[in-house]
Design a protein around this motif. Structure first.
Motif, PDB file in Angstrom:
ATOM      1  N   GLY A 278      10.154  36.399  76.231  1.00 18.92           N
ATOM      2  CA  GLY A 278      10.027  37.953  76.741  1.00 18.92           C
ATOM      3  C   GLY A 278      10.424  38.425  77.447  1.00 18.92           C
ATOM      4  N   LEU A 279      10.066  38.053  78.435  1.00 12.43           N
ATOM      5  CA  LEU A 279      11.241  38.820  80.374  1.00 12.43           C
ATOM      6  C   LEU A 279      12.006  38.440  80.749  1.00 12.43           C
ATOM      7  CD1 LEU A 279      10.234  40.228  82.559  1.00 12.43           C
ATOM      8  CD2 LEU A 279       8.692  37.944  83.453  1.00 12.43           C
ATOM      9  N   GLU A 280      12.283  37.312  79.854  1.00 15.80           N
ATOM     10  CA  GLU A 280      14.103  36.569  80.319  1.00 15.80           C
ATOM     11  C   GLU A 280      15.185  37.444  79.444  1.00 15.80           C
ATOM     12  OE1 GLU A 280      16.421  34.573  82.168  1.00 15.80           O
ATOM     13  OE2 GLU A 280      14.647  34.640  82.834  1.00 15.80           O
TER      14      GLU A 280
ATOM     15  N   PHE B  20      20.163  50.290  75.164  1.00 22.37           N
ATOM     16  CA  PHE B  20      18.143  50.595  75.796  1.00 22.37           C
ATOM     17  C   PHE B  20      18.033  49.173  75.116  1.00 22.37           C
ATOM     18  CE2 PHE B  20      19.592  55.597  75.399  1.00 22.37           C
ATOM     19  CZ  PHE B  20      18.678  55.955  75.980  1.00 22.37           C
ATOM     20  N   VAL B  21      17.613  48.902  76.633  1.00 24.18           N
ATOM     21  CA  VAL B  21      16.363  47.653  75.927  1.00 24.18           C
ATOM     22  C   VAL B  21      15.109  48.415  75.916  1.00 24.18           C
ATOM     23  CG1 VAL B  21      16.045  45.209  76.452  1.00 24.18           C
ATOM     24  CG2 VAL B  21      18.242  45.933  77.146  1.00 24.18           C
ATOM     25  N   PHE B  22      14.137  48.152  75.082  1.00 25.63           N
ATOM     26  CA  PHE B  22      12.698  48.196  75.257  1.00 25.63           C
ATOM     27  C   PHE B  22      12.039  47.272  75.517  1.00 25.63           C
ATOM     28  CE2 PHE B  22      14.949  51.467  72.697  1.00 25.63           C
ATOM     29  CZ  PHE B  22      14.831  53.196  73.731  1.00 25.63           C
ATOM     30  N   ALA B  23      11.232  47.361  76.738  1.00 27.27           N
ATOM     31  CA  ALA B  23      10.666  45.663  77.114  1.00 27.27           C
ATOM     32  C   ALA B  23       9.175  46.155  76.527  1.00 27.27           C
ATOM     33  CB  ALA B  23      11.115  45.684  78.433  1.00 27.27           C
ATOM     34  N   SER B  24       8.366  45.668  75.976  1.00 26.65           N
ATOM     35  CA  SER B  24       7.343  46.375  75.653  1.00 26.65           C
ATOM     36  C   SER B  24       6.249  45.353  75.691  1.00 26.65           C
ATOM     37  CB  SER B  24       7.021  46.832  74.427  1.00 26.65           C
ATOM     38  OG  SER B  24       7.155  45.529  73.658  1.00 26.65           O
ATOM     39  N   CYS B  25       4.848  45.208  76.331  1.00 32.40           N
ATOM     40  CA  CYS B  25       4.032  44.704  76.689  1.00 32.40           C
ATOM     41  C   CYS B  25       2.549  45.610  76.151  1.00 32.40           C
ATOM     42  CB  CYS B  25       3.975  44.214  78.173  1.00 32.40           C
ATOM     43  SG  CYS B  25       3.972  45.374  79.391  1.00 32.40           S
ATOM     44  N   ARG B  26       1.315  44.766  76.441  1.00 29.03           N
ATOM     45  CA  ARG B  26       0.519  45.301  76.741  1.00 29.03           C
ATOM     46  C   ARG B  26      -0.215  46.452  77.628  1.00 29.03           C
ATOM     47  NH1 ARG B  26      -3.850  40.593  75.255  1.00 29.03           N
ATOM     48  NH2 ARG B  26      -2.445  39.463  76.512  1.00 29.03           N
ATOM     49  N   SER B  27       0.029  45.399  79.323  1.00 28.44           N
ATOM     50  CA  SER B  27      -0.156  46.042  79.398  1.00 28.44           C
ATOM     51  C   SER B  27       0.795  47.191  81.195  1.00 28.44           C
ATOM     52  CB  SER B  27      -1.425  45.754  80.949  1.00 28.44           C
ATOM     53  OG  SER B  27      -2.070  45.207  80.055  1.00 28.44           O
ATOM     54  N   PRO B  28       1.642  47.641  80.826  1.00 30.53           N
ATOM     55  CA  PRO B  28       2.716  47.673  81.579  1.00 30.53           C
ATOM     56  C   PRO B  28       2.881  47.926  83.014  1.00 30.53           C
ATOM     57  CG  PRO B  28       3.147  49.481  79.507  1.00 30.53           C
ATOM     58  CD  PRO B  28       1.523  48.528  79.539  1.00 30.53           C
TER      59      PRO B  28
ATOM     60  N   ALA C 164       2.437  44.161  84.825  1.00 27.46           N
ATOM     61  CA  ALA C 164       3.458  43.902  84.684  1.00 27.46           C
ATOM     62  C   ALA C 164       4.502  43.625  86.103  1.00 27.46           C
ATOM     63  CB  ALA C 164       3.893  44.346  83.684  1.00 27.46           C
ATOM     64  N   LYS C 165       4.271  43.313  86.499  1.00 27.01           N
ATOM     65  CA  LYS C 165       5.072  43.956  88.537  1.00 27.01           C
ATOM     66  C   LYS C 165       6.448  43.188  88.164  1.00 27.01           C
ATOM     67  CE  LYS C 165       1.203  43.885  91.139  1.00 27.01           C
ATOM     68  NZ  LYS C 165       0.647  42.939  92.322  1.00 27.01           N
ATOM     69  N   ASP C 166       5.967  42.004  87.424  1.00 27.95           N
ATOM     70  CA  ASP C 166       7.798  40.940  87.686  1.00 27.95           C
ATOM     71  C   ASP C 166       9.178  42.171  86.064  1.00 27.95           C
ATOM     72  OD1 ASP C 166       7.327  39.334  89.070  1.00 27.95           O
ATOM     73  OD2 ASP C 166       6.540  37.698  87.456  1.00 27.95           O
ATOM     74  N   LEU C 167       8.591  42.940  85.436  1.00 26.50           N
ATOM     75  CA  LEU C 167       8.784  42.995  84.029  1.00 26.50           C
ATOM     76  C   LEU C 167       9.375  44.891  85.026  1.00 26.50           C
ATOM     77  CD1 LEU C 167      10.321  44.527  81.303  1.00 26.50           C
ATOM     78  CD2 LEU C 167       7.625  44.425  81.062  1.00 26.50           C
ATOM     79  N   GLN C 168       8.057  45.087  85.735  1.00 23.42           N
ATOM     80  CA  GLN C 168       8.832  47.039  86.705  1.00 23.42           C
ATOM     81  C   GLN C 168       9.459  46.634  87.091  1.00 23.42           C
ATOM     82  OE1 GLN C 168       7.562  49.662  84.747  1.00 23.42           O
ATOM     83  NE2 GLN C 168       5.394  49.372  84.194  1.00 23.42           N
ATOM     84  N   ALA C 169       9.904  44.793  88.053  1.00 26.10           N
ATOM     85  CA  ALA C 169      10.835  45.248  88.493  1.00 26.10           C
ATOM     86  C   ALA C 169      12.212  44.964  88.444  1.00 26.10           C
ATOM     87  CB  ALA C 169      10.576  43.776  89.347  1.00 26.10           C
TER      88      ALA C 169
ATOM     89  N   ASN D 220      18.648  50.688  82.337  1.00 23.86           N
ATOM     90  CA  ASN D 220      18.531  50.973  80.337  1.00 23.86           C
ATOM     91  C   ASN D 220      17.285  50.253  80.110  1.00 23.86           C
ATOM     92  OD1 ASN D 220      19.783  48.508  81.738  1.00 23.86           O
ATOM     93  ND2 ASN D 220      20.361  47.949  80.168  1.00 23.86           N
ATOM     94  N   VAL D 221      16.518  49.834  80.711  1.00 19.42           N
ATOM     95  CA  VAL D 221      15.181  49.174  80.374  1.00 19.42           C
ATOM     96  C   VAL D 221      14.132  49.828  80.872  1.00 19.42           C
ATOM     97  CG1 VAL D 221      13.505  47.428  81.479  1.00 19.42           C
ATOM     98  CG2 VAL D 221      16.447  46.922  81.590  1.00 19.42           C
ATOM     99  N   LYS D 222      13.806  50.590  79.603  1.00 18.29           N
ATOM    100  CA  LYS D 222      12.907  50.931  79.715  1.00 18.29           C
ATOM    101  C   LYS D 222      11.198  50.470  78.800  1.00 18.29           C
ATOM    102  CE  LYS D 222      15.043  54.567  79.717  1.00 18.29           C
ATOM    103  NZ  LYS D 222      15.629  54.913  81.389  1.00 18.29           N
TER     104      LYS D 222
END
Length: 248
Positions: free
Chosen positions: A14-16, A30-38, A41-46, A53-55
């Motif tokens: 998912g992250l990739e 828009f790339v909506f990236a969802s997870c349980r605990s934003p 999610a340090k790598d995703l937030q980076a 465009n990543v939300k």
């Protein structure tokens, strides 16, 4: 595709997907990236910090109280353009045998791997239909509308020659049936529905001895997605180019 939502985006495949889509040309709006605990999610937030465009969305497939706020956020951002692609990636794994697997584990597996994708797809269908309706593309494909369910060869009844992985195999077989069923119900909308096997990938689920990296798996899947057409809706595809149908 102009807009895509990915579940289970904090790690692994998912992250990739988020990483590669964020820098893909043409760039999705828009790339909506969802997870349980934003927040954790340090790598995703980076990734989100360097790609506007990543939300990042809070979305737990097991907690339906998170669905409404996620749908509202996406709807407010995409407007009348709607959502083009829902990628149901979140999932869990089991190595138990049919003899040892317990009720609690089975319930959890089916809740995440089957019920979650089904209910989440229901929640986002109005936005997917809006995206298809307002698309300039009139044929089946990712640029019009698609629901992609990440499946596995372990979900194939025909290919099972070893047993094991109880609960996981059955849940993915059920997910494949959902893909087939939904594809027939959305055919009039020309929304493509697909079960996609990513291959054996070196993630926390696949383990360190897997034969594919997340980078190569996702790169090939994105190339494969660009080739999809009406003949592929309702199918179960291997991560293989040229396109190769898996057995249900």
């Amino acid at each position: 595709m102009k807009t895509i939502l990915i579940t289970g985006a904090s790690r692994g495949i998912g992250l990739e997907f988020v990483r590669q889509l964020a820098r893909r040309k043409p760039t999705p709006a828009f790339v909506f990236a969802s997870c349980r605990s934003p927040d954790g999610a340090k790598d995703l937030q980076a990734v989100a910090a360097t790609h506007t465009n990543v939300k990042v969305l809070e979305l737990d497939v097991q907690n339906e109280s998170t669905y409404g706020p996620a749908v509202e956020t996406v709807s407010n951002l995409v407007g009348e353009a709607g959502l083009n692609v829902l990628l149901n990636n979140a999932g869990i794994y089991s190595t138990e045998s049919c003899e040892t697997v317990g009720r609690d584990l089975l319930t959890n597996i089916f809740d995440i791997n089957v019920i979650g994708p089904m209910r989440l797809t229901q929640a986002f269908l109005p936005l997917l239909r809006r995206g298809a309706l307002h698309s300039r593309v009139e044929s089946f494909g990712m640029d019009r509308g698609a629901v992609i369910n990440i499946s596995t060869g372990f979900g194939s009844i025909a290919a099972n020659q070893s047993g094991g992985h109880a609960g996981y195999r059955e849940s993915k077989a059920a997910l494949n049936m959902f893909s087939k069923n939904l594809s027939l119900e959305l055919k009039a909308d020309k929304i493509l529905v697909l079960s996609q096997c990513p291959g054996w990938v070196s993630t926390s689920m696949g383990g360190p001895t897997a034969t594919r990296t997340p980078e190569s798996s996702v790169s090939d899947m994105l190339q494969l997605f660009s080739m999809l057409s009406e003949e592929h809706t309702g199918c179960f595809l291997a991560n293989h180019i040229p396109l190769k149908f898996n057995q249900f």
